[in-house]
Design an enzyme around this catalytic site. Structure first.
Site, PDB file in Angstrom:
ATOM      1  N   ARG A   1      -7.668   2.468  -2.736  1.00 51.17           N
ATOM      2  CA  ARG A   1      -8.555   2.444  -1.581  1.00 51.17           C
ATOM      3  C   ARG A   1      -9.179   3.813  -1.380  1.00 51.17           C
ATOM      4  O   ARG A   1      -8.491   4.840  -1.438  1.00 51.17           O
ATOM      5  CB  ARG A   1      -7.779   2.053  -0.316  1.00 51.17           C
ATOM      6  CG  ARG A   1      -8.703   1.784   0.886  1.00 51.17           C
ATOM      7  CD  ARG A   1      -7.920   1.521   2.147  1.00 51.17           C
ATOM      8  NE  ARG A   1      -8.556   0.484   2.954  1.00 51.17           N
ATOM      9  CZ  ARG A   1      -8.407   0.341   4.264  1.00 51.17           C
ATOM     10  NH1 ARG A   1      -7.618   1.168   4.938  1.00 51.17           N
ATOM     11  NH2 ARG A   1      -9.004  -0.625   4.917  1.00 51.17           N
TER      12      ARG A   1
ATOM     13  N   TYR B   1      -5.645  10.803   4.588  1.00 50.97           N
ATOM     14  CA  TYR B   1      -4.293  11.087   4.111  1.00 50.97           C
ATOM     15  C   TYR B   1      -4.325  11.925   2.832  1.00 50.97           C
ATOM     16  O   TYR B   1      -5.371  12.420   2.427  1.00 50.97           O
ATOM     17  CB  TYR B   1      -3.517   9.786   3.984  1.00 50.97           C
ATOM     18  CG  TYR B   1      -3.383   9.094   5.317  1.00 50.97           C
ATOM     19  CD1 TYR B   1      -2.779   9.748   6.397  1.00 50.97           C
ATOM     20  CD2 TYR B   1      -3.897   7.819   5.536  1.00 50.97           C
ATOM     21  CE1 TYR B   1      -2.679   9.138   7.641  1.00 50.97           C
ATOM     22  CE2 TYR B   1      -3.796   7.207   6.776  1.00 50.97           C
ATOM     23  CZ  TYR B   1      -3.202   7.873   7.822  1.00 50.97           C
ATOM     24  OH  TYR B   1      -3.114   7.286   9.059  1.00 50.97           O
TER      25      TYR B   1
ATOM     26  N   GLN C   1       0.846  -1.198   0.000  1.00 54.36           N
ATOM     27  CA  GLN C   1       0.000   0.000   0.000  1.00 54.36           C
ATOM     28  C   GLN C   1       0.883   1.251   0.000  1.00 54.36           C
ATOM     29  O   GLN C   1       1.742   1.407   0.871  1.00 54.36           O
ATOM     30  CB  GLN C   1      -0.919   0.030   1.215  1.00 54.36           C
ATOM     31  CG  GLN C   1      -1.932   1.179   1.131  1.00 54.36           C
ATOM     32  CD  GLN C   1      -2.685   1.411   2.417  1.00 54.36           C
ATOM     33  OE1 GLN C   1      -2.091   1.750   3.438  1.00 54.36           O
ATOM     34  NE2 GLN C   1      -3.999   1.228   2.382  1.00 54.36           N
TER      35      GLN C   1
ATOM     36  N   GLY D   1      -9.059  -7.179   9.153  1.00 55.09           N
ATOM     37  CA  GLY D   1      -8.089  -6.380   9.870  1.00 55.09           C
ATOM     38  C   GLY D   1      -7.698  -7.033  11.180  1.00 55.09           C
ATOM     39  O   GLY D   1      -6.814  -7.881  11.232  1.00 55.09           O
ATOM     40  N   ARG D   2      -8.364  -6.659  12.236  1.00 55.19           N
ATOM     41  CA  ARG D   2      -7.960  -7.109  13.565  1.00 55.19           C
ATOM     42  C   ARG D   2      -8.087  -8.610  13.739  1.00 55.19           C
ATOM     43  O   ARG D   2      -7.277  -9.232  14.448  1.00 55.19           O
ATOM     44  CB  ARG D   2      -8.760  -6.363  14.627  1.00 55.19           C
ATOM     45  CG  ARG D   2      -8.427  -4.879  14.651  1.00 55.19           C
ATOM     46  CD  ARG D   2      -9.069  -4.137  15.806  1.00 55.19           C
ATOM     47  NE  ARG D   2      -8.492  -2.809  15.933  1.00 55.19           N
ATOM     48  CZ  ARG D   2      -8.454  -2.116  17.053  1.00 55.19           C
ATOM     49  NH1 ARG D   2      -8.977  -2.621  18.155  1.00 55.19           N
ATOM     50  NH2 ARG D   2      -7.901  -0.921  17.091  1.00 55.19           N
TER      51      ARG D   2
END
Length: 358
Positions: A228, A181, A100, A314-315
């Site tokens: 993304r 971002y 990424q 993810g987690r």
């Protein structure tokens, strides 16, 4: 978890994936001070190679792109060599690696970058966010507005980083245009007050992200380029306006990106399913969707509803290196330890236990 839709194979560009799960990108702050992936990175990512598509943590394309301490880069020969170890380790376990590319823009602090310059952004507007630095928590500083010419330089940084990722053996890259971002900052009216061709209208605010995608796809191939987005996500102090404003911005952006035939669209989704359905109608390839708050029984919900092709984890994947096997068998999942997410070393990184077999 026995939902059959998760276990159907999928062709993703040049890759054949064994199922519909993937590793979502997650910052871990364990790179060396020069941005080279740390010694444990190859082990961490290869432990999770059974997820098939392994998307790395955000990786800066330049010194200006760094936001946090000990995040990796992909713009020097040393970075390439470090990532090659990761790519080889993932490939040896049968997985595929996408790096990424994350330029943080204004979500930074001079103390966190190798050159100690002020962050850059679409406009000189601070995010007013707390950020961790080597000396403790500080507020983000007022960024410097990029000139029109400098924006083209940043486009070039993304292109160079993509080429470097492929040189390191990665199977592709994911452009990070989400989560507060730099590319996302250009999309948000409260962070982008520009009066040139990169600000003002829906079309102008989308221009930078589209140019980055065009450059990266032109450098390494659209079939190795994903992107993304996170419509209406308020991270990093961003405000994209009301529902209709968000829909207008992202329908334009996704419509233009769809023309590039990128290998996938990765949506960090807040819940506007009408907007997600509109993406699905125009996007010609694979759609990845991740939502906050999913439990193990709802991982396949977006796939079953026809809204997604892949459900990145993810987690669940962070705390369970063998999460694919655990879900297939209905086995218990390890609990995540939030205290070790960003602390460095193997603790909470490579030491989560896998299932034991008699």
């Amino acid at each position: 978890m026995t939902t059959s839709s998760l276990w159907q194979p999928l062709t993703l560009g040049r890759l054949e994936l064994p199922h519909r799960l993937a590793l979502a990108p997650m910052t871990r702050n364990r790179a060396n001070p020069d941005g080279t992936p740390g010694d444990l990175a190859a082990e961490y990512y290869s432990q999770r190679a059974s997820l098939g598509l392994v998307i790395t943590e955000g990786t800066q394309p330049s010194e200006d792109g760094q936001g946090y301490p000990n995040t990796p880069g992909i713009y020097t020969p040393e970075h390439v060599e470090g990532w090659r170890k990761v790519a080889d380790a993932v490939h040896d376990k049968g997985g595929h690696l996408f790096i990424q590319l994350m330029h943080v823009g204004r979500i930074s602090h001079p103390d966190n970058t190798p050159h100690h310059r002020h962050p850059v952004a679409p406009s000189a507007i601070t995010a007013e966010q707390d950020i961790f630095t080597p000396t403790g928590k500080q507020k983000t500083t007022v960024p410097r507005e990029l000139t029109t010419a400098e924006i083209q330089g940043v486009v070039g940084e993304f292109s160079h980083a993509a080429a470097s990722a492929i040189a390191a053996g990665a199977d592709g890259v994911e452009i990070h245009a989400a989560n507060g971002y730099l590319l996302h900052q250009f999309l948000a009216p409260n962070a982008n007050h520009r009066a040139d061709e990169y600000g003002g209208s829906v079309e102008n605010r989308a221009r930078f992200a589209i140019e980055v995608a065009q450059a990266v796809a032109g450098e390494i191939g659209a079939d190795r380029t994903g992107i993304r987005i996170s419509p209406a996500f308020p991270l990093g102090g961003l405000d994209e306006g009301d529902t209709e404003a968000v829909r207008a911005q992202y329908r334009h952006l996704v419509g233009e990106l769809a023309k590039l035939n990128l290998v996938y669209l990765h949506v960090h989704h807040l819940g506007d399913d009408e907007l997600l359905r509109s993406f699905r109608k125009v996007w010609p390839t694979t759609v990845l969707v991740v939502r906050y708050g999913r439990d193990r029984d709802s991982i396949a919900a977006d796939i079953d509803a026809g809204l997604a092709d892949v459900a990145p984890l993810g987690r669940f994947a962070l705390a369970n290196p063998d999460v694919v096997e655990r879900l297939q068998q209905g086995a218990p999942l390890n609990d995540l330890d939030p205290a070790t997410l960003y602390t460095g070393g193997s603790n909470g990184y490579t030491d989560y236990p896998a299932l034991t077999h008699p």
